[in-house]
Design a protein around this motif. Structure first.
Motif, PDB file in Angstrom:
ATOM      1  N   LEU A 122       2.941 -17.108  -4.437  1.00  0.00           N
ATOM      2  CA  LEU A 122       3.956 -16.198  -4.979  1.00  0.00           C
ATOM      3  C   LEU A 122       4.891 -17.004  -5.872  1.00  0.00           C
ATOM      4  O   LEU A 122       5.496 -17.974  -5.438  1.00  0.00           O
ATOM      5  CB  LEU A 122       4.744 -15.543  -3.842  1.00  0.00           C
ATOM      6  N   ARG A 123       4.978 -16.633  -7.118  1.00  0.00           N
ATOM      7  CA  ARG A 123       5.734 -17.444  -8.088  1.00  0.00           C
ATOM      8  C   ARG A 123       7.229 -17.195  -8.047  1.00  0.00           C
ATOM      9  O   ARG A 123       8.021 -18.081  -8.303  1.00  0.00           O
ATOM     10  CB  ARG A 123       5.206 -17.187  -9.492  1.00  0.00           C
ATOM     11  N   ALA A 124       7.639 -15.970  -7.752  1.00  0.00           N
ATOM     12  CA  ALA A 124       9.072 -15.654  -7.751  1.00  0.00           C
ATOM     13  C   ALA A 124       9.362 -14.650  -6.650  1.00  0.00           C
ATOM     14  O   ALA A 124       8.574 -13.733  -6.405  1.00  0.00           O
ATOM     15  CB  ALA A 124       9.484 -15.087  -9.103  1.00  0.00           C
ATOM     16  N   ALA A 125      10.506 -14.828  -6.000  1.00  0.00           N
ATOM     17  CA  ALA A 125      10.882 -13.946  -4.898  1.00  0.00           C
ATOM     18  C   ALA A 125      10.977 -12.492  -5.345  1.00  0.00           C
ATOM     19  O   ALA A 125      10.625 -11.585  -4.590  1.00  0.00           O
ATOM     20  CB  ALA A 125      12.202 -14.407  -4.292  1.00  0.00           C
ATOM     21  N   VAL A 126      11.408 -12.258  -6.578  1.00  0.00           N
ATOM     22  CA  VAL A 126      11.565 -10.885  -7.063  1.00  0.00           C
ATOM     23  C   VAL A 126      10.216 -10.190  -7.242  1.00  0.00           C
ATOM     24  O   VAL A 126      10.160  -8.972  -7.349  1.00  0.00           O
ATOM     25  CB  VAL A 126      12.364 -10.820  -8.379  1.00  0.00           C
ATOM     26  N   ALA A 127       9.135 -10.965  -7.255  1.00  0.00           N
ATOM     27  CA  ALA A 127       7.800 -10.383  -7.443  1.00  0.00           C
ATOM     28  C   ALA A 127       7.132  -9.997  -6.129  1.00  0.00           C
ATOM     29  O   ALA A 127       6.010  -9.510  -6.137  1.00  0.00           O
ATOM     30  CB  ALA A 127       6.912 -11.373  -8.196  1.00  0.00           C
ATOM     31  N   LEU A 128       7.812 -10.191  -5.001  1.00  0.00           N
ATOM     32  CA  LEU A 128       7.204  -9.956  -3.693  1.00  0.00           C
ATOM     33  C   LEU A 128       6.653  -8.541  -3.533  1.00  0.00           C
ATOM     34  O   LEU A 128       5.508  -8.355  -3.130  1.00  0.00           O
ATOM     35  CB  LEU A 128       8.203 -10.256  -2.574  1.00  0.00           C
ATOM     36  N   ASN A 129       7.449  -7.526  -3.852  1.00  0.00           N
ATOM     37  CA  ASN A 129       7.000  -6.147  -3.647  1.00  0.00           C
ATOM     38  C   ASN A 129       5.773  -5.810  -4.488  1.00  0.00           C
ATOM     39  O   ASN A 129       4.822  -5.204  -4.003  1.00  0.00           O
ATOM     40  CB  ASN A 129       8.125  -5.163  -3.941  1.00  0.00           C
ATOM     41  N   GLY A 130       5.785  -6.210  -5.741  1.00  0.00           N
ATOM     42  CA  GLY A 130       4.629  -5.973  -6.611  1.00  0.00           C
ATOM     43  C   GLY A 130       3.404  -6.725  -6.130  1.00  0.00           C
ATOM     44  O   GLY A 130       2.278  -6.221  -6.187  1.00  0.00           O
ATOM     45  N   TRP A 131       3.606  -7.940  -5.649  1.00  0.00           N
ATOM     46  CA  TRP A 131       2.512  -8.761  -5.132  1.00  0.00           C
ATOM     47  C   TRP A 131       1.873  -8.098  -3.912  1.00  0.00           C
ATOM     48  O   TRP A 131       0.654  -7.975  -3.827  1.00  0.00           O
ATOM     49  CB  TRP A 131       3.072 -10.145  -4.810  1.00  0.00           C
ATOM     50  N   LEU A 132       2.719  -7.638  -2.973  1.00  0.00           N
ATOM     51  CA  LEU A 132       2.197  -6.943  -1.785  1.00  0.00           C
ATOM     52  C   LEU A 132       1.475  -5.661  -2.182  1.00  0.00           C
ATOM     53  O   LEU A 132       0.420  -5.333  -1.630  1.00  0.00           O
ATOM     54  CB  LEU A 132       3.333  -6.637  -0.804  1.00  0.00           C
ATOM     55  N   PHE A 133       2.037  -4.938  -3.133  1.00  0.00           N
ATOM     56  CA  PHE A 133       1.411  -3.703  -3.593  1.00  0.00           C
ATOM     57  C   PHE A 133       0.014  -3.983  -4.144  1.00  0.00           C
ATOM     58  O   PHE A 133      -0.943  -3.274  -3.847  1.00  0.00           O
ATOM     59  CB  PHE A 133       2.277  -3.035  -4.669  1.00  0.00           C
ATOM     60  N   ARG A 134      -0.116  -5.042  -4.971  1.00  0.00           N
ATOM     61  CA  ARG A 134      -1.430  -5.382  -5.542  1.00  0.00           C
ATOM     62  C   ARG A 134      -2.435  -5.746  -4.454  1.00  0.00           C
ATOM     63  O   ARG A 134      -3.604  -5.385  -4.539  1.00  0.00           O
ATOM     64  CB  ARG A 134      -1.307  -6.526  -6.547  1.00  0.00           C
ATOM     65  N   ILE A 135      -1.979  -6.464  -3.421  1.00  0.00           N
ATOM     66  CA  ILE A 135      -2.886  -6.837  -2.329  1.00  0.00           C
ATOM     67  C   ILE A 135      -3.358  -5.582  -1.601  1.00  0.00           C
ATOM     68  O   ILE A 135      -4.549  -5.420  -1.329  1.00  0.00           O
ATOM     69  CB  ILE A 135      -2.206  -7.822  -1.352  1.00  0.00           C
ATOM     70  N   VAL A 136      -2.426  -4.671  -1.282  1.00  0.00           N
ATOM     71  CA  VAL A 136      -2.795  -3.424  -0.593  1.00  0.00           C
ATOM     72  C   VAL A 136      -3.775  -2.626  -1.440  1.00  0.00           C
ATOM     73  O   VAL A 136      -4.804  -2.158  -0.944  1.00  0.00           O
ATOM     74  CB  VAL A 136      -1.550  -2.559  -0.293  1.00  0.00           C
ATOM     75  N   LYS A 137      -3.473  -2.470  -2.701  1.00  0.00           N
ATOM     76  CA  LYS A 137      -4.334  -1.689  -3.595  1.00  0.00           C
ATOM     77  C   LYS A 137      -5.734  -2.286  -3.636  1.00  0.00           C
ATOM     78  O   LYS A 137      -6.737  -1.578  -3.546  1.00  0.00           O
ATOM     79  CB  LYS A 137      -3.714  -1.667  -5.003  1.00  0.00           C
ATOM     80  N   ARG A 138      -5.821  -3.615  -3.757  1.00  0.00           N
ATOM     81  CA  ARG A 138      -7.118  -4.290  -3.800  1.00  0.00           C
ATOM     82  C   ARG A 138      -7.887  -4.085  -2.492  1.00  0.00           C
ATOM     83  O   ARG A 138      -9.086  -3.821  -2.499  1.00  0.00           O
ATOM     84  CB  ARG A 138      -6.908  -5.781  -4.060  1.00  0.00           C
ATOM     85  N   GLU A 139      -7.191  -4.167  -1.363  1.00  0.00           N
ATOM     86  CA  GLU A 139      -7.850  -3.967  -0.068  1.00  0.00           C
ATOM     87  C   GLU A 139      -8.341  -2.524   0.090  1.00  0.00           C
ATOM     88  O   GLU A 139      -9.439  -2.288   0.579  1.00  0.00           O
ATOM     89  CB  GLU A 139      -6.916  -4.341   1.088  1.00  0.00           C
ATOM     90  N   CYS A 140      -7.533  -1.565  -0.328  1.00  0.00           N
ATOM     91  CA  CYS A 140      -7.944  -0.160  -0.252  1.00  0.00           C
ATOM     92  C   CYS A 140      -9.168   0.082  -1.133  1.00  0.00           C
ATOM     93  O   CYS A 140     -10.120   0.739  -0.717  1.00  0.00           O
ATOM     94  CB  CYS A 140      -6.803   0.758  -0.663  1.00  0.00           C
ATOM     95  N   ASP A 141      -9.150  -0.474  -2.337  1.00  0.00           N
ATOM     96  CA  ASP A 141     -10.297  -0.321  -3.238  1.00  0.00           C
ATOM     97  C   ASP A 141     -11.539  -0.978  -2.656  1.00  0.00           C
ATOM     98  O   ASP A 141     -12.646  -0.443  -2.749  1.00  0.00           O
ATOM     99  CB  ASP A 141      -9.984  -0.914  -4.610  1.00  0.00           C
ATOM    100  N   ARG A 142     -11.361  -2.149  -2.039  1.00  0.00           N
ATOM    101  CA  ARG A 142     -12.498  -2.853  -1.424  1.00  0.00           C
ATOM    102  C   ARG A 142     -13.100  -2.000  -0.306  1.00  0.00           C
ATOM    103  O   ARG A 142     -14.318  -1.865  -0.202  1.00  0.00           O
ATOM    104  CB  ARG A 142     -12.046  -4.206  -0.876  1.00  0.00           C
ATOM    105  N   MET A 143     -12.256  -1.407   0.513  1.00  0.00           N
ATOM    106  CA  MET A 143     -12.746  -0.570   1.614  1.00  0.00           C
ATOM    107  C   MET A 143     -13.443   0.680   1.094  1.00  0.00           C
ATOM    108  O   MET A 143     -14.466   1.095   1.629  1.00  0.00           O
ATOM    109  CB  MET A 143     -11.599  -0.212   2.546  1.00  0.00           C
ATOM    110  N   LYS A 144     -12.902   1.278   0.034  1.00  0.00           N
ATOM    111  CA  LYS A 144     -13.562   2.449  -0.554  1.00  0.00           C
ATOM    112  C   LYS A 144     -14.936   2.082  -1.088  1.00  0.00           C
ATOM    113  O   LYS A 144     -15.904   2.828  -0.908  1.00  0.00           O
ATOM    114  CB  LYS A 144     -12.712   3.031  -1.687  1.00  0.00           C
ATOM    115  N   ARG A 145     -15.031   0.923  -1.766  1.00  0.00           N
ATOM    116  CA  ARG A 145     -16.341   0.464  -2.269  1.00  0.00           C
ATOM    117  C   ARG A 145     -17.314   0.242  -1.118  1.00  0.00           C
ATOM    118  O   ARG A 145     -18.480   0.586  -1.206  1.00  0.00           O
ATOM    119  CB  ARG A 145     -16.188  -0.842  -3.059  1.00  0.00           C
TER     120      ARG A 145
END
Length: 172
Positions: A63-86
């Motif tokens: 994680l490069r910046a503390a302010v990016a935490l929420n977006g970073w977590l969102f991207r991880i969740v989205k990627r995991e949901c997409d992986r499970m759908k696939r």
């Protein structure tokens, strides 16, 4: 309700403080659940949340910046949901016990090997190098960067493009 985390708390977790990491993930768990509820199939929400928190705990140093935490977590969740759908799309099928299952088409191993060799040989040299280092020699992206004197982004882009070209060659 827990006190809001500060950027110092996030930075401490990033630097390896286990207690700060536990507080951080505990404080963001509800938010991760909300993200998963929006993007996952209902029965995959808890799995996606667990995978997200696990990935976040292992990768927090990236994680490069503390302010990016929420977006970073969102991207991880989205990627995991997409992986499970696939996964469900490719591994679950319409099962009818009265219907006989189709036999898979199996190609002899030698034919597959020859096709793969021809596909790799068809790649331009700079793509061939990166795909062989990654997939045959199992080097990490950072190791590939050292060997080929590339940036991480360039190595990843070349690997992605090489794999796309291989897929196109093998599945005309």
């Amino acid at each position: 309700m827990q006190a809001e985390l500060t950027s110092d708390d996030i930075e401490a977790a990033r630097l390896g403080d286990a207690q700060a990491l536990a507080r951080l993930l505990g404080a963001r768990r509800r938010q991760v659940i909300r993200y998963a509820e929006r993007h996952c199939v209902v029965h995959d929400v808890e799995d996606a949340v667990q995978e997200t928190l696990l990935i976040a705990s292992r990768s927090i140093r990236r994680l490069r910046a503390a302010v990016a935490l929420n977006g970073w977590l969102f991207r991880i969740v989205k990627r995991e949901c997409d992986r499970m759908k696939r996964f469900w799309r490719t591994h679950v099928f319409d099962y009818a016990p009265e219907r006989e299952l189709e036999q898979p088409v199996v190609q002899p191993v030698d034919a597959l090997r020859h096709d793969l060799v021809r596909a790799i040989e068809s790649l331009p040299q700079h793509y061939r190098d990166v795909v062989l280092l990654r997939d045959a020699q199992e080097l990490t992206i950072d190791e590939i960067c050292e060997v080929l004197d590339l940036s991480r982004e360039a190595a990843k882009a070349r690997l992605h493009r090489a794999r796309v070209l291989l897929r196109e060659y093998l599945n005309p």
